[in-house]
Every structure is written in C-alpha cells, then in structure tokens.
Motif scaffolding. Sequence first.
Motif: not given
Length: 162
Positions: A142-149
């Motif tokens: 689980q992680f903060p919203p992924a900034p990029a692919k």
Amino acid sequence: MNYSVDFPLTCGRYHLNFVAAMKLLLLVAMCWLSASVAQAQSVPATLNLTETVTADVAPGMRSVDLTFSVAGADTLGFALIVPLQGATFTLLDPGGNPVLDSNDARLSFDTGSERFPPLPGGVFQLSALAAPTDGNWTIRLQFPPAPAKTVVVATIFTRSRY
C-alpha cells in the motif's frame, strides 16, 4: 608443404558481435517470457531456484498484490523492489492471515535515497521465513497515489525441505 592460415582481426570482432547479439536475443526472450508469466494469477515458486513476480502500477493506484505459490519448501525468502515512496508491506499466508508487515524485525528495508544517484522507494528483503505453508501467498503493498507508471518486482526464493 606448410601453409599458414591467417584470419583477419575483424573475424574475431564479428564473432564477438554475433555472441553479443545472441545474448541480447536471449535476454529479450527471457523478459518477454517473464512478463507473460507474471500476469498469471499465481506464479509458482520453484524450489531451490528464484522466481520473478512483477506487478504494473498505474498513476493514481494506491495498492498492489503480488501472488505466488509455495509447495514443499523449508524456507521462503524474497527481495522486493518498490519504486514508490512511503510504501507499506504485508505478507499474507494462503489463509489470508498476515505473517509479516513493514515493522517486523525479520524484514529489512534498503532505502533508494541512500543510493547514488538517489532512487525512489527502496527494497524490502526477507532472508528466510521458516516452514512456509503450502499454497498461494500474497505480498500486499500500500502506498500514496502513484505519481507515474512503474513496476514492482519481487524475486522469490524457496529452499526444499528434502
């Protein structure tokens, strides 16, 4: 009569280029095969060898599961490359019960920010979990919203009890 046979130096260079091309072709084939295997529902962890499991992460995603199967293993270990800041980790047994989490002393985390050049995220590592139950195991991140692919890559290794 003795005849001397000389090969031009370029012959050796072309041979080396041919070998390099074959190695590159083999690497591309292995990557293609591992990408197609990694999309399977559950990747079997081969005893006494390593298996690679990957998961694509799209922008905005907040979690990802990597599933692999274990059978007849004495120990289970892994190295999990997570190129995302602030990721937390949970290892679930085949019954869905948490076995390890980010705060477990048996798990280590090498941060990418200490590398040169600095990299996002880091690597979770487990050297050995004794007597893993046979079945499908899940690594949940689980992680903060992924900034990029990006891609999460796990190298799973098991040792036979036989």
